[in-house]
Design an enzyme around this catalytic site. Structure first.
Site, PDB file in Angstrom:
ATOM      1  CE  LYS A 164      37.125  43.698  38.571  1.00  9.69           C
ATOM      2  NZ  LYS A 164      38.464  44.106  38.119  1.00  9.69           N
TER       3      LYS A 164
ATOM      4  CE  LYS B 280      39.117  39.684  39.107  1.00 11.57           C
ATOM      5  NZ  LYS B 280      40.160  39.969  38.167  1.00 11.57           N
TER       6      LYS B 280
ATOM      7  CG  ASP C  68      45.292  43.826  35.967  1.00  7.78           C
ATOM      8  OD1 ASP C  68      45.860  43.741  34.813  1.00  7.78           O
ATOM      9  OD2 ASP C  68      44.335  43.839  36.217  1.00  7.78           O
TER      10      ASP C  68
ATOM     11  CG  ASP D 201      41.134  43.547  40.306  1.00  9.20           C
ATOM     12  OD1 ASP D 201      42.121  44.102  40.926  1.00  9.20           O
ATOM     13  OD2 ASP D 201      40.493  43.415  39.503  1.00  9.20           O
TER      14      ASP D 201
ATOM     15  CD  GLU E 173      43.844  41.381  39.934  1.00  9.45           C
ATOM     16  OE1 GLU E 173      43.829  41.605  38.516  1.00  9.45           O
ATOM     17  OE2 GLU E 173      43.167  40.604  40.155  1.00  9.45           O
TER      18      GLU E 173
ATOM     19  CE  LYS F 109      42.801  41.807  33.584  1.00  7.40           C
ATOM     20  NZ  LYS F 109      42.195  43.049  34.306  1.00  7.40           N
TER      21      LYS F 109
ATOM     22  N   GLY G 292      40.797  38.625  32.744  1.00  8.35           N
ATOM     23  CA  GLY G 292      40.036  38.706  31.530  1.00  8.35           C
ATOM     24  C   GLY G 292      39.355  40.348  31.251  1.00  8.35           C
TER      25      GLY G 292
ATOM     26  CB  SER H 287      35.826  38.864  37.736  1.00 12.92           C
ATOM     27  OG  SER H 287      36.158  39.924  38.220  1.00 12.92           O
TER      28      SER H 287
END
Length: 372
Positions: A164, A162, A241, A189, A216, A265, A293, A136
């Site tokens: 952000k 991934k 999530d 995400d 996400e 998670k 995570g 990530s």
């Protein structure tokens, strides 16, 4: 099994590379480690991967410590139980506070599996000998700096990245990463910061053309209707999530078709017990899952590896090697990824030992509790 002593340790580790999400930037992390000890002297460790501030959810380091010390540990100390899945019932009157619960629940699982001589993954129902890891990556000051970070981790063999995203940092970085790595498994995400405004929807829908594995959590956690409307309008699967903290949340999301993928998670779900139940429910609904995570230290990271060994975890999980985040972890050996894969430990319990000497030097605060 009867827990007779427990302790909490507030531990700080510096990140090797600062990490920025849509809400904040961080250069170090403070997590609370939980230690449980039974009558035989066996020990189990858990991790409260507590956010420093209430940006991810309503919890933070201080609330987690207060709830664990004042409510969860008193419920566990002196109580007798046969299996760790029974432990959450001991604090059933405590609502919410899933991060705090997750650390104590995890410690119960590692205590029980270690005492029973069973690897944690096996105790949870895991069937894999290794799990595929993804990384990530946070928001960087420039697109070029992001590309440099992607190059480093692709070079280390990680098969999934991934990214952000946030309004104003979405289409351009995705376009650049996809141009440089046409076949890389990429997903984004948003951590729930987009709305259904025309500008936000235009940016999110533009991402639909870049072959992403998933988008996400684009909208706020409780806004499942927005997720359902958006999911129906794009071809890219929507992953949930923050929206799913309980099994009831997952059932509602499935009913509304608010997504097609679930990020499980351990911290957000309240522990390994709930995470396994979420895995089973998602499998029944036909939703693939992966383990997200919270930049866990080695205790929580090894627990995530064990969870990711379950059969429904068919997508790469956020279980990258410890060295991606920390110069030195709190466990020996640290989590190691080779060619983007992490071996599932076969030793009883967690599969690693907490480095007590190193822990002492990184602990900001500790407190011990005994039964009675």
């Amino acid at each position: 099994m009867r827990v007779v002593a427990a302790s909490l340790h507030l531990v700080r580790l510096d990140l090797v590379h600062e990490f920025q999400t849509s809400s904040h930037r961080k250069g170090h992390l403070d997590h609370v480690l939980v230690r449980l000890e039974d009558e035989s002297g066996a020990v189990g460790w858990g991790e409260i991967a507590s956010p420093a501030a209430p940006y991810y959810n309503a919890e933070n380091v201080d609330t987690c410590w207060t709830v664990a010390a004042g409510y969860l540990l008193p419920a566990v100390l002196g109580a007798t139980w046969d299996h760790p899945a029974q432990v959450p019932a001991l604090w059933r009157r405590v609502r919410g506070n899933e991060f705090a619960k997750a650390g104590v629940d995890m410690a119960a699982w590692t205590l029980w599996s270690g005492a029973a001589g069973v690897p944690l993954a096996t105790a949870l129902g895991g069937t894999r000998t290794e799990v595929v890891a993804g990384v990530s990556l946070g928001i960087e000051p420039t697109v070029d700096e992001l590309l440099a970070q992607v190059a480093v981790h692709v070079g280390h063999g990680y098969p999934r990245v991934k990214l952000k995203i946030a309004p104003g940092w979405d289409v351009e970085p995705v376009r650049a990463v996809r141009a440089a790595w046409p076949d890389l498994d990429v997903h984004v995400d948003a951590n729930g910061v987009y709305t259904e405004s025309d500008d936000d929807l235009a940016a999110l829908r533009a991402l639909d053309g870049y072959g992403l594995t998933m988008i996400e959590q684009p909208f706020a956690p409780r806004d499942l209707l927005a997720h359902a409307r958006f999911a129906a309008s794009v071809g890219t699967p929507v992953c949930l999530d923050e929206s799913v903290e309980t099994l009831a949340d997952l059932a509602l999301a499935v009913h509304l078709q608010a997504g097609r993928v679930l990020n499980i998670k351990v911290s957000r779900m309240g522990g390994l017990t709930a995470a396994v139940a979420a895995h089973d429910a998602a499998q029944a609904a036909g939703w693939p899952v992966w383990c997200g995570g919270m930049h866990e230290f080695g205790v929580g990271r090894y627990a995530n590896v064990a969870l990711s060994a379950l059969p429904g975890f068919t997508l790469p999980s956020d279980v990258s090697g410890s060295d991606k985040y920390y110069a030195r972890d709190v466990v020996v050996p640290p989590v190691v990824a080779r060619a983007g894969r992490v071996t599932v430990p076969t030793e009883p319990g967690l599969g690693a030992q907490v480095d007590d000497e190193w822990l002492a030097g990184t602990t900001l605060r500790s407190e011990r509790f005994t039964a009675g």
